[in-house]
Design a protein around this motif. Structure first.
Motif, short mmCIF file in Angstrom:
data_model
loop_
_atom_site.label_atom_id
_atom_site.label_comp_id
_atom_site.label_asym_id
_atom_site.label_seq_id
_atom_site.Cartn_x
_atom_site.Cartn_y
_atom_site.Cartn_z
N VAL A 160 72.82 -7.92 -32.02
CA VAL A 160 71.69 -7.10 -31.56
C VAL A 160 70.36 -7.77 -31.90
N GLU A 161 70.30 -8.37 -33.08
CA GLU A 161 69.08 -9.07 -33.49
C GLU A 161 68.75 -10.20 -32.52
N LEU A 162 69.74 -11.01 -32.21
CA LEU A 162 69.52 -12.13 -31.29
C LEU A 162 69.17 -11.63 -29.88
N ALA A 163 69.89 -10.61 -29.43
CA ALA A 163 69.64 -10.09 -28.08
C ALA A 163 68.24 -9.49 -27.97
N GLY A 167 64.84 -10.74 -25.54
CA GLY A 167 64.28 -9.91 -24.49
C GLY A 167 65.28 -9.13 -23.67
N ILE A 168 66.55 -9.11 -24.09
CA ILE A 168 67.55 -8.35 -23.34
C ILE A 168 67.34 -6.84 -23.53
N GLY A 169 66.71 -6.47 -24.61
CA GLY A 169 66.43 -5.06 -24.87
C GLY A 169 65.80 -4.90 -26.23
N TRP A 170 65.72 -3.65 -26.70
CA TRP A 170 65.20 -3.39 -28.04
C TRP A 170 66.26 -2.63 -28.83
N ARG A 171 66.18 -2.72 -30.14
CA ARG A 171 67.13 -2.01 -30.99
C ARG A 171 66.77 -0.53 -31.02
N GLY A 172 67.72 0.31 -30.60
CA GLY A 172 67.49 1.74 -30.65
C GLY A 172 67.68 2.29 -32.05
N LYS A 173 67.33 3.54 -32.23
CA LYS A 173 67.46 4.15 -33.56
C LYS A 173 68.91 4.28 -34.01
N HIS A 174 69.85 4.22 -33.03
CA HIS A 174 71.27 4.24 -33.37
C HIS A 174 71.79 2.84 -33.69
N ALA A 201 60.96 -14.13 -23.96
CA ALA A 201 60.13 -13.24 -24.77
C ALA A 201 60.82 -11.91 -25.05
N PRO A 202 60.66 -11.37 -26.26
CA PRO A 202 61.19 -10.04 -26.57
C PRO A 202 60.44 -8.95 -25.82
N VAL A 203 61.02 -7.75 -25.79
CA VAL A 203 60.36 -6.60 -25.16
C VAL A 203 60.04 -5.58 -26.23
N SER A 204 59.10 -4.71 -25.94
CA SER A 204 58.73 -3.66 -26.90
C SER A 204 59.75 -2.52 -26.86
N GLY A 205 59.81 -1.77 -27.95
CA GLY A 205 60.73 -0.64 -28.04
C GLY A 205 60.18 0.59 -27.35
N HIS A 206 61.08 1.46 -26.91
CA HIS A 206 60.64 2.66 -26.18
C HIS A 206 61.44 3.90 -26.62
N CYS A 207 61.73 4.00 -27.90
CA CYS A 207 62.39 5.21 -28.40
C CYS A 207 61.38 6.30 -28.73
N GLY A 208 60.17 5.90 -29.05
CA GLY A 208 59.13 6.88 -29.36
C GLY A 208 59.53 7.81 -30.50
N GLN A 209 59.28 9.10 -30.31
CA GLN A 209 59.59 10.10 -31.33
C GLN A 209 60.99 10.70 -31.17
N CYS A 210 61.73 10.21 -30.19
CA CYS A 210 63.06 10.76 -29.91
C CYS A 210 64.02 10.56 -31.08
#
Length: 367
Positions: A160-163, A167-174, A201-210
């Protein structure tokens, strides 16, 4: 020309053009996305060490044995300069709209056996490894002699760290990887290469307050955002652990007999999950909406036959029956069933100590 570690000449290459070419090859092989990560993961080491020090890896001793090698790709595969990361969607091709609701309905039927979606088809290790190998072969044909090694959940790799860095995604809270256009219903694989490809390039996370995934975890294994205690995780308890399932956690497993999807089912981003273009992940007979009694009747020979080429096979028949016994006990608590009680009682005299312990517990749960 450049030189490989083995001293052979390598053709000069245009990194951006080669990466675009690789995306085409990957798509033809069934991958949805690829990226390229660097190998300096030093800032991930403190978190890994803390997790191991707290014993949250449970009985997965190999994680502690490899230690920081997980965060040091060039130590795992000497000569590595980049890691090619790949995503492969696994939601079955014919999954209907509202597939999450169907899964929740299955979890609400105590006598139905719930197998994690990813494990209902062919073993993903086999599928990804073969196709990653094909991708690496095409890359080698394009650039000349190449030092590489293919991985898919099969070595001490911080997937998950490498991915996420690629830029394949961001690490979710799970702690799973998330993508805005594909949710989290996908597998990850890697190719360690001695080729200085341009990093993506990596992407920003989008879990917000969820906090939906934290709130939904049946056993409270997600102890906080980005923290999972494997010792409480149903996937660990039913797959990785070969020990008795702790009695206090057994009622929380419900009818989950192999893995758990709850944190993904509840995630809002999974409304964008993509169907797999490959038939490999279509569910096998008996592994989707089968009953506990139907699967309990599989002797070891039938278990091996039914799970040939499946990820489930590696847990063996005894752990399979251990998991089923727990689910059958939970079904008995929901509604007493003479057929389930009789099936458990018949097996008890010849059961192994591991399975017998769980059968006795299950029978004690009868109303």
């Amino acid at each position: 020309m450049s030189s490989t570690p083995g001293g052979q000449a390598r053709a000069a290459f245009d990194g951006a053009a080669l990466l675009e070419q690789m995306r085409g090859w990957a798509g033809a092989l069934g991958f949805s996305q690829i990226g390229v990560a660097g190998i300096d993961l030093a800032d991930a080491e403190p978190g890994l060490l803390a997790w191991l020090a707290q014993g949250q890896h449970g009985s997965m001793g190999y994680m502690a044995a490899h230690g920081l090698k997980r965060a040091r790709p060039a130590e795992l595969v000497p000569g590595t300069l980049r890691v090619i990361t790949a995503r492969m969607d696994y939601l079955p091709t014919d999954s209907p709209e509202g597939w999450q609701a169907i899964e929740w309905q299955g979890l609400a039927r105590p006598q139905q056996a719930q197998v994690s979606i990813y494990a209902r088809g062919r073993d993903y290790h086999k599928v990804l490894r073969n196709r990653l190998q094909q991708l690496a072969t095409q890359l080698e044909q394009a650039v000349g002699p190449l030092g590489y090694r293919v991985f898919t959940d099969s070595a001490p790799v911080l997937e998950v760290e490498l991915a996420s860095r690629s830029g394949i995604g961001w690490r979710g809270k799970h702690t799973l990887l998330l993508d805005r256009e594909a949710g989290s219903m996908f597998f990850l694989g890697e190719i360690f290469v001695d080729l200085p490809l341009p990093e993506t390039a990596p992407v920003s996370g989008h879990c917000g307050q969820c906090t939906a995934c934290l709130d939904a975890c049946p056993t409270g294994a997600i102890t906080g955002a980005y923290r999972v205690d494997a010792r409480r995780c149903i996937s660990y308890l039913t797959i990785e652990s070969d020990e008795p399932i702790p009695p206090e956690l057994r009622p929380l497993l419900g009818n989950r007999i192999y893995g758990c999807d709850d944190c993904q089912l509840v995630c809002p981003w999974n409304k964008f999950s993509r169907r797999s273009p490959l038939p490999d992940f279509d569910p096998r007979e008996g592994l989707q909406a089968g009953t506990l009694l139907q699967l309990w009747r599989w002797d070891e020979a039938e278990f091996l036959r039914r799970t040939e080429g499946s990820a489930i096979r590696r847990i063996g028949h005894q752990r399979w029956r251990r998991n089923l016994a727990v689910a059958m006990g939970n079904a008995l608590r929901a509604a007493d069933d003479a057929e389930i009680r009789a099936a458990l009682s018949r097996e008890l005299p010849q059961a192994s100590p591991l399975v017998a312990e769980h059968i006795e517990w299950a029978l004690s749960e009868s109303l």
